[in-house]
Design a protein around this motif. Structure first.
Motif, PDB file in Angstrom:
ATOM      1  N   SER A 101       0.853  -1.184   0.000  1.00  0.00           N
ATOM      2  CA  SER A 101       0.000   0.000   0.000  1.00  0.00           C
ATOM      3  C   SER A 101       0.891   1.237   0.000  1.00  0.00           C
ATOM      4  N   ALA A 102       0.276   2.412  -0.079  1.00  0.00           N
ATOM      5  CA  ALA A 102       1.042   3.648  -0.202  1.00  0.00           C
ATOM      6  C   ALA A 102       0.701   4.602   0.929  1.00  0.00           C
ATOM      7  N   ARG A 103       1.747   5.238   1.479  1.00  0.00           N
ATOM      8  CA  ARG A 103       1.561   6.284   2.499  1.00  0.00           C
ATOM      9  C   ARG A 103       2.011   7.610   1.900  1.00  0.00           C
ATOM     10  N   VAL A 104       1.092   8.563   1.765  1.00  0.00           N
ATOM     11  CA  VAL A 104       1.392   9.852   1.140  1.00  0.00           C
ATOM     12  C   VAL A 104       2.346  10.648   2.027  1.00  0.00           C
ATOM     13  N   THR A 105       3.440  11.136   1.428  1.00  0.00           N
ATOM     14  CA  THR A 105       4.433  11.915   2.176  1.00  0.00           C
ATOM     15  C   THR A 105       4.495  13.370   1.743  1.00  0.00           C
ATOM     16  N   ASP A 106       4.218  13.655   0.457  1.00  0.00           N
ATOM     17  CA  ASP A 106       4.285  15.027  -0.051  1.00  0.00           C
ATOM     18  C   ASP A 106       3.156  15.267  -1.042  1.00  0.00           C
ATOM     19  N   ILE A 107       2.558  16.462  -0.966  1.00  0.00           N
ATOM     20  CA  ILE A 107       1.509  16.860  -1.892  1.00  0.00           C
ATOM     21  C   ILE A 107       2.103  17.856  -2.877  1.00  0.00           C
ATOM     22  N   LEU A 108       2.042  17.531  -4.164  1.00  0.00           N
ATOM     23  CA  LEU A 108       2.646  18.374  -5.186  1.00  0.00           C
ATOM     24  C   LEU A 108       1.637  19.259  -5.891  1.00  0.00           C
ATOM     25  N   GLY A 109       0.347  19.007  -5.706  1.00  0.00           N
ATOM     26  CA  GLY A 109      -0.666  19.896  -6.268  1.00  0.00           C
ATOM     27  C   GLY A 109      -1.496  19.266  -7.354  1.00  0.00           C
ATOM     28  N   ASP A 110      -2.059  20.135  -8.207  1.00  0.00           N
ATOM     29  CA  ASP A 110      -2.969  19.712  -9.274  1.00  0.00           C
ATOM     30  C   ASP A 110      -2.157  19.193 -10.458  1.00  0.00           C
ATOM     31  N   PRO A 111      -2.340  17.929 -10.851  1.00  0.00           N
ATOM     32  CA  PRO A 111      -1.547  17.386 -11.960  1.00  0.00           C
ATOM     33  C   PRO A 111      -1.880  18.006 -13.308  1.00  0.00           C
ATOM     34  N   PHE A 112      -3.000  18.722 -13.413  1.00  0.00           N
ATOM     35  CA  PHE A 112      -3.380  19.344 -14.681  1.00  0.00           C
ATOM     36  C   PHE A 112      -3.091  20.843 -14.699  1.00  0.00           C
ATOM     37  N   ALA A 113      -2.478  21.356 -13.645  1.00  0.00           N
ATOM     38  CA  ALA A 113      -2.128  22.771 -13.629  1.00  0.00           C
ATOM     39  C   ALA A 113      -0.942  23.016 -14.552  1.00  0.00           C
ATOM     40  N   PRO A 114      -0.782  24.259 -15.055  1.00  0.00           N
ATOM     41  CA  PRO A 114       0.391  24.565 -15.880  1.00  0.00           C
ATOM     42  C   PRO A 114       1.680  24.189 -15.163  1.00  0.00           C
ATOM     43  N   ARG A 115       2.608  23.637 -15.894  1.00  0.00           N
ATOM     44  CA  ARG A 115       3.928  23.206 -15.422  1.00  0.00           C
ATOM     45  C   ARG A 115       3.902  21.904 -14.633  1.00  0.00           C
ATOM     46  N   SER A 116       2.720  21.314 -14.440  1.00  0.00           N
ATOM     47  CA  SER A 116       2.676  20.081 -13.650  1.00  0.00           C
ATOM     48  C   SER A 116       3.377  18.927 -14.353  1.00  0.00           C
ATOM     49  N   PHE A 117       3.283  18.864 -15.678  1.00  0.00           N
ATOM     50  CA  PHE A 117       3.925  17.772 -16.382  1.00  0.00           C
ATOM     51  C   PHE A 117       5.440  17.827 -16.198  1.00  0.00           C
ATOM     52  N   SER A 118       5.995  19.031 -16.213  1.00  0.00           N
ATOM     53  CA  SER A 118       7.433  19.180 -15.943  1.00  0.00           C
ATOM     54  C   SER A 118       7.737  18.845 -14.494  1.00  0.00           C
ATOM     55  N   LEU A 119       6.847  19.255 -13.590  1.00  0.00           N
ATOM     56  CA  LEU A 119       7.034  18.966 -12.170  1.00  0.00           C
ATOM     57  C   LEU A 119       7.059  17.469 -11.920  1.00  0.00           C
ATOM     58  N   ILE A 120       6.206  16.724 -12.633  1.00  0.00           N
ATOM     59  CA  ILE A 120       6.197  15.267 -12.499  1.00  0.00           C
ATOM     60  C   ILE A 120       7.565  14.705 -12.854  1.00  0.00           C
ATOM     61  N   ALA A 121       8.130  15.149 -13.977  1.00  0.00           N
ATOM     62  CA  ALA A 121       9.432  14.641 -14.418  1.00  0.00           C
ATOM     63  C   ALA A 121      10.537  15.029 -13.448  1.00  0.00           C
ATOM     64  N   ILE A 122      10.483  16.240 -12.926  1.00  0.00           N
ATOM     65  CA  ILE A 122      11.510  16.706 -11.992  1.00  0.00           C
ATOM     66  C   ILE A 122      11.524  15.836 -10.743  1.00  0.00           C
ATOM     67  N   HIS A 123      10.339  15.547 -10.197  1.00  0.00           N
ATOM     68  CA  HIS A 123      10.270  14.736  -8.977  1.00  0.00           C
ATOM     69  C   HIS A 123      10.558  13.271  -9.257  1.00  0.00           C
ATOM     70  N   LYS A 124      10.048  12.770 -10.366  1.00  0.00           N
ATOM     71  CA  LYS A 124      10.259  11.353 -10.669  1.00  0.00           C
ATOM     72  C   LYS A 124      11.736  11.029 -10.830  1.00  0.00           C
ATOM     73  N   HIS A 125      12.474  11.907 -11.489  1.00  0.00           N
ATOM     74  CA  HIS A 125      13.880  11.633 -11.790  1.00  0.00           C
ATOM     75  C   HIS A 125      14.850  12.281 -10.795  1.00  0.00           C
ATOM     76  N   GLY A 126      14.321  12.957  -9.791  1.00  0.00           N
ATOM     77  CA  GLY A 126      15.192  13.558  -8.781  1.00  0.00           C
ATOM     78  C   GLY A 126      16.087  14.644  -9.340  1.00  0.00           C
TER      79      GLY A 126
END
Length: 799
Positions: A212-237
């Protein structure tokens, strides 16, 4: 016979004698902190000779010490000093300091204390570990810090999960992953303060199959502007925030004097920068003129001027450490994560029109056959005459008309993709700058054609966003002669830098591209055999070998798929100090010199040139290091540095590619159910992958949707073939497909055949149909002002 003395390299290990009887708190602490192995209750009892009731008392003592904040308990119930690190624990590699990997404990629960950063001491094969890896390690204090000795590299299956919170009809919460390679959602056991629809980071808990998953950080709305870049930044560190020390040092560096009196003054020359209309920085500029030397009839003199980043970013500085940690800038459609702070990358190290700038100048002598016959390097001061868009430079040459400037405002012609009015300027710039550049380039082009480098037509996608970050269009970036011109000047300068450093006996950080391996060539031979094309393995393989193969293929459906397979046959380029040539460019010596703003490898080449040519300038006053040449440590560790920056480059490329895929999926999301023109990009036994022509984005067509007929997988021919009908689906094949799904969160598409059962009649894909989604989805029609055009690199790729 006397016993030989023990070698000094292997001193005899002594065991500390401990007093008998029940230990005090200080004695327990001393044992826990000095033990060479994990110290659990059993080990502590054995060390002090405790038995029976004393063991029960020890358990109570250890509990009290933990409650008092003296001890903490780690893996395998082993104790360690509170605020310290267990003797053996799981670490995650998070950073690179120079060439040393830095790790932090995967679990750290000491309130009010930052997680310690441990230096990882690698043994055996170098480069086996990289950022993001998890390791089981033995730890120890060393001086004022900690070091980790890796024992085992752990699987990444339990790394942090990045996904979107979804709620099912029964009220249960699940985490939908952003990585399309992860096929299953994960139930959420602890949501914290997150809510449905949030993009979150979560850590996995439990054991397979009940994860199961325990949420540690909230990054916001995935459909907001710049969210797609934010996903890549966090995923790849990817580091995307500069420390205060780095920002402060950037301000200090940007205030350094140019030392015009000690630099070559090139401000009288009409040097121009030619870049994409949406370029975030301008790190190179070019100039050419006929050579007046009678010994070089029909030849040219040329200058490739590059921002003098090594003057501002000095070895050992905070700026240098941060640049090495990042390795390169990362370009997304909506933003750039720069290698250097904006005070440098967008200001003092950006070659702006009309402003004096420090530059490293590569002076080239080019003969009438296009061969570079001489070069020299200087530190110079330049004043760029104009910053031009590729399209406008090309239009001016094609029409021999007054040249419009990129990025201005006024009543001139309009660039269709930026929708900015571009004011015309006097025709003098065309005559003094562009025409000589084109004439000199025609010679370089002649030499390139004689060299016959690998010529694969690989389109580059660009995403056009409006001022609100919504998608206007996705298309292939047009390839012009202006692009080829700049690329050839950059290649000439890169070759000159490598050869100049070789002549000076200086270390070189080469850009290496090795010839294809025999295994890959055998696979290519087998593949080409399915098209009745013979490919001899006994010949010497050169880039021209593949070019000749491509020219023999007629313009049929097979050509793109064969080019795709030739691309897959190539090796991946990398950085290193041992020269192995650049196969794709058909060059014996090649180094990256032209983009030190955004590539650390180029910065190292600049520093080596400063040392080789004796170009050191007076030391700046203040807190910055004195030297701008390569440090002694860099001299000795070029191999390890090359490994690290090659890994970081691959990380950036993957992040950029995934982000483009997410934008493409968002653009296509409103077209689900429509028929699209597609091309097959890969075939497996479970189905085939296809991409939308002109847009990109890979999607699966499962074999189960191909009908009742059985299909077998032809691994050699990379095809699925129907047992009864003989219908084949092969790599490169063009066909019509129905878009069944488009998921912007993970960039995944799914297609099906147009006549799939249970589907409505065909509805053709209409690129002009306005979208209906908000956020980074497609915009509702074309806005009055398009903010910028993004691409996978943000600039035209200069090899």
């Amino acid at each position: 016979m006397a016993t030989p003395p023990r070698p000094k390299s292997a001193p005899k290990k002594t065991t500390k004698v401990r007093p008998a009887g029940f230990p005090t708190r200080d004695q327990v602490m001393d044992f826990v902190t000095t033990s060479d192995t994990p110290a659990g209750k059993r080990e502590i009892a054995r060390a002090f000779g405790l038995k029976g009731q004393e063991k029960i008392a020890l358990k109570a003592l250890l509990r009290d010490m933990a409650d008092e904040g003296l001890l903490d308990i780690g893996p395998a119930r082993a104790f360690h000093k509170m605020g310290g690190v267990p003797k053996v624990t799981v670490l995650r590699i998070v950073d690179v300091d120079d060439t040393t990997l830095i790790a932090t404990p995967e679990r750290w629960e000491a309130e009010g204390q930052p997680a310690p950063r441990l230096r990882v001491i690698e043994r055996g094969k170098r480069g086996a570990l990289t950022i993001g890896d998890r390791i089981l390690a033995r730890t120890e204090e060393a001086g004022k810090g900690w070091v980790a000795h890796p024992m085992k590299k752990l699987a990444k299956a339990t790394e942090m999960l990045l996904g979107v919170v979804e709620e099912l009809a029964d009220g249960k919460l699940w985490l939908r992953p952003v990585d399309k390679r992860i096929r299953r959602d994960t139930p959420i056991s602890d949501i914290g303060t997150a809510k449905k629809g949030d993009l979150v980071l979560a850590e996995p808990t439990g054991r397979p199959p009940r994860i199961s998953a325990r949420v540690t950080d909230i990054l916001g709305d995935p459909f907001a502007p710049r969210s797609f870049s934010l996903i890549a930044i966090h995923k790849h560190g990817i580091p995307n925030v500069f420390s205060d020390a780095t920002e402060e040092e950037a301000l200090l560096a940007s205030a350094l004097p140019l030392h015009e009196d000690k630099r070559e003054d090139l401000r009288h020359l009409p040097i121009v920068a030619i870049d994409p209309v949406d370029a975030r920085d301008h790190d190179d500029a070019v100039w050419a003129a006929p050579d007046e030397d009678p010994a070089n009839p029909g030849g040219f003199k040329a200058i490739v001027a590059i921002a003098d980043v090594s003057y501002y970013v000095r070895p050992g500085s905070a700026l240098d450490r941060e640049a090495r940690k990042r390795g390169n800038s990362v370009y997304f459609p909506d933003l750039v994560v720069p290698m250097l702070p904006h005070q440098l990358s967008s200001d003092m190290c950006s070659l702006r029109a009309g402003q004096d700038r420090a530059a490293m100048a590569c002076h080239l002598t080019i003969n009438a056959q296009g061969k570079v016959t001489g070069w020299r390097f200087t530190r110079a001061v330049i004043r760029v005459a104009a910053v031009l868009a590729y399209e406008n430079a090309q239009a001016a040459i094609d029409a021999s008309s007054p040249l419009p400037l990129a990025g201005g405002v006024g009543g001139g012609p309009v660039d269709a993709r930026s929708e900015q009015a571009l004011p015309p300027v006097g025709g003098a710039l065309l005559e003094t700058a562009l025409k000589p550049l084109w004439a000199c380039w025609r010679l370089l082009e002649k030499a390139r054609d004689a060299r016959n480098p690998l010529a694969l037509d690989l389109p580059e996608r660009r995403v056009v966003l409006d001022e609100n970050g919504k998608i206007v269009s996705v298309a292939v970036r047009e390839r012009l002669d202006a692009h080829r011109l700049i690329e050839d000047y950059m290649i000439a300068a890169n070759v000159a830098a490598a050869k100049a450093l070789e002549a000076k006996k200086m270390p070189v950080m080469y850009r290496i591209h090795e010839a294809p391996s025999r295994d890959k060539l055998v696979s290519l031979k087998d593949y080409l055999k399915t098209f009745d094309i013979d490919f001899a393995l006994g010949q010497v393989i050169r880039p021209s070998t593949f070019n000749h193969l491509i020219t023999k293929i007629e313009e049929t459906e097979a050509k793109p798929q064969i080019m795709e397979q030739i691309l897959r046959t190539q090796m991946q380029a990398y950085y290193g100090p041992e020269n192995a040539g650049h196969f794709g460019l058909a060059l014996g010596s090649y180094a990256h010199f032209t983009s030190p703003i955004r590539r650390y490898a180029d910065l190292l080449v600049h520093r080596a040139l400063v040392g080789g040519y004796g170009l050191e300038l007076p030391a700046p006053k203040g807190k910055l290091p004195e030297k701008s040449t390569l440090s002694a440590d860099d001299f000795a560790d070029m191999g390890r540095i090359g490994e690290v920056i090659s890994q970081l480059e691959r990380r950036a490329m993957e992040a950029e590619r995934e982000t483009i895929d997410r934008y493409v999926a968002a653009f296509l999301a409103v077209h689900v159910g429509e028929i699209v023109q597609a091309r097959i990009t890969g075939v497996q036994n479970f189905g085939f992958f296809a991409t939308v022509e002109g847009l990109g984005g890979d999607g699966l067509v499962p074999v189960s949707t191909l009908g009742a007929e059985r299909f077998f997988y032809d691994e050699t021919g990379k095809a699925l073939e129907g047992v009864e009908s003989g219908q084949r689906y092969t790599v490169g094949q063009r066909l019509e497909l129905r878009l069944a799904e488009a998921d912007p969160i993970n960039g995944a598409l799914r297609f099906e055949l147009p006549d799939a059962p249970g589907r409505p009649g065909p509805r053709k894909f209409d690129r002009t149909r306005p979208g209906s989604r908000g956020g980074p989805g497609q915009a509702r029609g074309r806005p009055a002002n398009v903010r910028h055009i993004g691409s996978a690199r943000g600039k035209h790729k200069k090899r």
